[in-house]
Write a protein that holds these residues in place. Structure first.
Motif, mmCIF file in Angstrom:
data_model
loop_
_atom_site.group_PDB
_atom_site.id
_atom_site.type_symbol
_atom_site.label_atom_id
_atom_site.label_comp_id
_atom_site.label_asym_id
_atom_site.label_seq_id
_atom_site.Cartn_x
_atom_site.Cartn_y
_atom_site.Cartn_z
ATOM 1 N N GLY A 12 48.993 42.146 37.265
ATOM 2 C CA GLY A 12 48.532 43.081 37.784
ATOM 3 C C GLY A 12 47.865 44.327 36.957
ATOM 4 N N VAL A 13 47.209 43.814 35.747
ATOM 5 C CA VAL A 13 46.799 44.757 34.954
ATOM 6 C C VAL A 13 45.495 44.109 34.273
ATOM 7 N N PHE A 14 44.420 45.164 33.955
ATOM 8 C CA PHE A 14 43.220 44.818 33.525
ATOM 9 C C PHE A 14 43.460 44.721 32.052
ATOM 10 N N GLY A 15 42.818 43.832 31.189
ATOM 11 C CA GLY A 15 43.068 43.664 29.664
ATOM 12 C C GLY A 15 41.977 43.264 29.065
ATOM 13 N N ASN A 16 41.995 43.181 27.613
ATOM 14 C CA ASN A 16 40.782 42.567 26.667
ATOM 15 C C ASN A 16 41.069 40.958 26.354
ATOM 16 N N ASN A 17 42.269 40.627 26.616
ATOM 17 C CA ASN A 17 42.788 39.210 26.377
ATOM 18 C C ASN A 17 42.642 38.212 27.552
ATOM 19 N N LEU A 18 42.169 37.099 27.369
ATOM 20 C CA LEU A 18 42.296 36.132 28.608
ATOM 21 C C LEU A 18 43.699 35.537 28.653
#
Length: 241
Positions: free
Chosen positions: A167-173
């Motif tokens: 449930g979070v946005f991030g820089n890593n796939l």
């Protein structure tokens, strides 16, 4: 003991010859099941027609904590929905959201903020003359806040991925496949930050909208026990295609 409460009709099941069991999300008692004898008779005192999907109700009910099935003494619509029962687009949206709400509220205890959000959303849907292609997406995203899994994001930062599992946005796939990637991450963020009144301003094609809806339902499936399949999804796809 008699109690006054407001309610939102979610599901009706036939019971015996002319009776029904109605599942109503109430402001005072949360989700409740009510047995209504003779509701399908032509001159029923309490008619089954009052409990159409997402109809808003004023109720006078009997309540006993140990009873699985409660009873209704009086019921009347408040307000009377004017367009949802008559308009094919609004009616289809109501059927779809009704199915989702029944799935996620089956064991819901009283929550005034959640009740008011759903009630005001239904009234807005009934009264608006805005385009509605994005309404259901925004509703589901906003609803997740009250269910405890609202997507977390930083207002001043943009990330290329949204991890549905965490449930979070991030820089890593993430290593798993439960993820949104660009351009859908940005569209999802727009939906997250937009109110119903501006929902028509978000521009996306039908394929992107269909994909995002599938991912939002996947998000719900990951965070809701026994969520299962959504049978009314095909109706919505037909309407917006």
């Amino acid at each position: 003991m008699l109690h006054k409460t407001q309610g939102i009709a979610l599901k009706t099941t036939n019971y015996a010859d002319n009776s029904i069991v109605v599942h109503v999300f109430t402001e005072t008692f949360g989700m409740q099941s009510y047995l209504i004898n003779g509701a399908r008779k032509p001159k029923a005192r309490i008619s089954a027609n009052l409990f159409q999907p997402l109809h808003l109700l004023d109720l006078v009910v009997y309540y006993k904590e140990t009873n699985g099935l409660q009873r209704i003494k009086e019921v009347r619509p408040r307000p009377i929905l004017k367009e949802i029962p008559m308009d094919i687009t609004k009616g289809s949206l109501a059927l779809f959201l009704n199915e989702i709400l029944y799935k996620v509220l089956r064991h819901q205890s009283p929550d005034t903020f959640l009740f008011n959000f759903i009630q005001q959303s239904i009234i807005w849907l009934d009264e608006t003359d805005r385009r509605l292609a994005n309404f259901h997406l925004i509703f589901l995203i906003k609803l997740s806040r009250f269910l405890g899994f609202l997507p977390l994001h930083h207002h001043n930062q943009r990330y290329p991925y949204f991890n549905l599992l965490e449930g979070v946005f991030g820089n890593n796939l993430p290593a798993h496949g439960h993820v949104l990637q660009e351009p859908h991450t940005s569209l999802f963020l727009q939906l997250l930050q937009t109110d119903f009144g501006e929902s028509h301003l978000i521009s996306m094609n039908k394929d992107d909208r269909k994909y995002l809806l599938e991912k939002v339902l996947e998000f719900y499936r990951l965070h809701t026990e026994n969520f299962g399949q959504v049978n009314s999804l095909y109706i919505l796809e037909e309407i917006f295609n």
